[in-house]
Design a protein around this motif. Structure first.
Motif, short mmCIF file in Angstrom:
data_model
loop_
_atom_site.label_atom_id
_atom_site.label_comp_id
_atom_site.label_asym_id
_atom_site.label_seq_id
_atom_site.Cartn_x
_atom_site.Cartn_y
_atom_site.Cartn_z
N ILE A 80 -0.95 -5.90 -3.02
CA ILE A 80 -1.46 -4.34 -2.90
C ILE A 80 -1.02 -3.89 -1.50
N GLY A 81 -0.63 -2.56 -1.48
CA GLY A 81 -0.43 -2.27 -0.24
C GLY A 81 -0.73 -0.61 -0.22
N ILE A 82 -1.09 -0.08 1.15
CA ILE A 82 -1.39 1.21 1.40
C ILE A 82 -0.56 1.86 2.84
N THR A 83 0.06 2.90 2.61
CA THR A 83 0.89 3.34 3.59
C THR A 83 0.57 4.86 3.78
N ASN A 84 0.57 5.34 5.20
CA ASN A 84 0.40 6.80 5.46
C ASN A 84 1.72 7.23 5.91
N GLY A 85 2.66 6.23 6.01
CA GLY A 85 4.06 6.62 6.52
C GLY A 85 4.35 6.07 7.96
N LEU A 86 3.07 6.05 8.50
CA LEU A 86 3.08 5.51 10.18
C LEU A 86 2.46 4.35 10.28
N LYS A 87 1.51 3.82 9.36
CA LYS A 87 0.96 2.52 9.34
C LYS A 87 1.28 2.19 7.87
N HIS A 88 1.43 0.66 7.83
CA HIS A 88 1.59 0.16 6.47
C HIS A 88 0.73 -1.11 6.44
N LEU A 89 -0.15 -1.28 5.12
CA LEU A 89 -1.14 -2.43 5.10
C LEU A 89 -0.81 -3.13 3.88
N PHE A 90 -0.49 -4.43 4.03
CA PHE A 90 -0.28 -5.17 2.59
C PHE A 90 -1.40 -6.36 2.50
N ILE A 113 2.81 3.97 -6.47
CA ILE A 113 4.01 3.04 -6.82
C ILE A 113 3.54 1.81 -7.37
N LEU A 114 4.07 1.24 -8.41
CA LEU A 114 3.91 0.19 -9.04
C LEU A 114 5.37 -0.79 -9.14
N VAL A 115 5.19 -1.61 -8.79
CA VAL A 115 6.65 -2.38 -8.80
C VAL A 115 6.25 -3.82 -9.61
N LEU A 116 7.16 -4.06 -10.79
CA LEU A 116 6.95 -5.10 -11.59
C LEU A 116 7.81 -6.19 -11.36
N ASN A 117 7.56 -7.36 -11.60
CA ASN A 117 8.15 -8.45 -11.49
C ASN A 117 9.45 -8.65 -12.44
N ARG A 118 10.29 -9.58 -12.52
CA ARG A 118 11.49 -9.52 -13.51
C ARG A 118 10.57 -9.92 -14.96
N THR A 119 9.64 -10.26 -14.96
CA THR A 119 9.33 -10.53 -16.46
C THR A 119 8.22 -9.47 -16.90
N GLY A 120 8.25 -8.35 -16.24
CA GLY A 120 7.53 -7.09 -16.51
C GLY A 120 5.99 -7.22 -16.30
N SER A 121 5.59 -8.07 -15.66
CA SER A 121 4.16 -7.95 -15.05
C SER A 121 3.96 -7.34 -13.80
N PRO A 122 3.11 -6.81 -13.29
CA PRO A 122 2.77 -6.20 -12.02
C PRO A 122 2.92 -7.02 -10.81
N PHE A 123 3.63 -6.76 -9.92
CA PHE A 123 3.87 -7.47 -8.84
C PHE A 123 3.35 -6.69 -7.62
N LEU A 124 3.42 -5.59 -7.38
CA LEU A 124 3.17 -4.86 -6.04
C LEU A 124 2.62 -3.56 -6.32
N LEU A 125 1.47 -3.20 -6.12
CA LEU A 125 0.94 -1.90 -6.11
C LEU A 125 0.64 -1.06 -5.09
N ILE A 126 1.31 0.00 -4.70
CA ILE A 126 1.27 0.60 -3.14
C ILE A 126 0.57 2.26 -3.65
N GLU A 127 -0.43 2.47 -2.73
CA GLU A 127 -0.95 3.54 -2.66
C GLU A 127 -0.70 4.40 -1.44
N CYS A 128 -0.09 5.54 -1.63
CA CYS A 128 0.42 6.46 -0.51
C CYS A 128 -0.48 7.60 -0.16
N LYS A 129 -0.61 7.85 1.18
CA LYS A 129 -1.47 8.88 1.85
C LYS A 129 -0.61 9.68 2.72
N ALA A 130 -0.95 10.98 2.93
CA ALA A 130 -0.37 11.79 3.69
C ALA A 130 -0.40 11.18 5.32
N PRO A 131 0.59 11.61 6.06
CA PRO A 131 0.54 10.91 7.52
C PRO A 131 -0.69 11.20 8.18
#
Length: 156
Positions: A126-136, A84-102
């Motif tokens: 940046i962030g990482i989640t396995n759905g149970l824990k989330h780290l930012f 998951i990559l979320v851009l800011n309103r100017t189109g630049s990267p804002f938040l990158l999230i890596e998802c893992k299995a639970p």
């Protein structure tokens, strides 16, 4: 039989409940991705990703038009994909999230994976989640490294 193979669907993730469109075809489950407007094979990682996407949109106010999913990138001449990559309103990267299995434990190695992906993306958060824990983490320019933050970055 299918319930046994998809036991992760019974796991209570650390998200609010969402009403997903899930279908079975030839013994395989698929989940509807509301951003890409198509059904995707329902893997444990996809289960977590779909929860995170809806959480960001419906609970945190992230605009769905600024999401980029499974964006291709090259690192050390190897093709990779960010979750998951979320851009800011100017189109630049804002938040990158890596998802893992639970069942994947969030460790230094999993954090390093998202840091490596971010070398080419350059998101400040940046962030990482396995759905149970989330780290930012947020990049601190003063000390030139990521620091863990207590909550999801607020969308500007």
């Amino acid at each position: 039989m299918i319930a046994d193979r998809y036991a992760y669907l019974q796991t209570s993730l650390n998200f609010p409940e969402f009403d997903f469109r899930i279908q079975e075809d030839a013994g395989k489950l698929s989940i509807f991705d509301s951003l890409r407007k198509k059904f995707l094979i329902l893997t444990p990682e996809e289960w977590v990703r779909q929860h995170m996407i809806l959480f960001l949109i419906h609970y945190e106010g992230y605009p769905k038009s600024l999401f980029s999913l499974e964006k291709g990138l090259v690192y050390n001449q190897v093709q990779k994909r960010s979750d998951i990559l979320v851009l800011n309103r100017t189109g630049s990267p804002f938040l990158l999230i890596e998802c893992k299995a639970p069942d994947i434990i969030l460790s230094q190695k999993t954090v390093e994976q998202v840091c490596v992906y971010n070398k080419s993306i350059q998101a400040p958060h940046i962030g990482i989640t396995n759905g149970l824990k989330h780290l930012f983490l947020t990049f601190d320019n003063v000390i030139d490294q990521y620091v863990q933050v207590g909550a999801l970055p607020k969308f500007p």
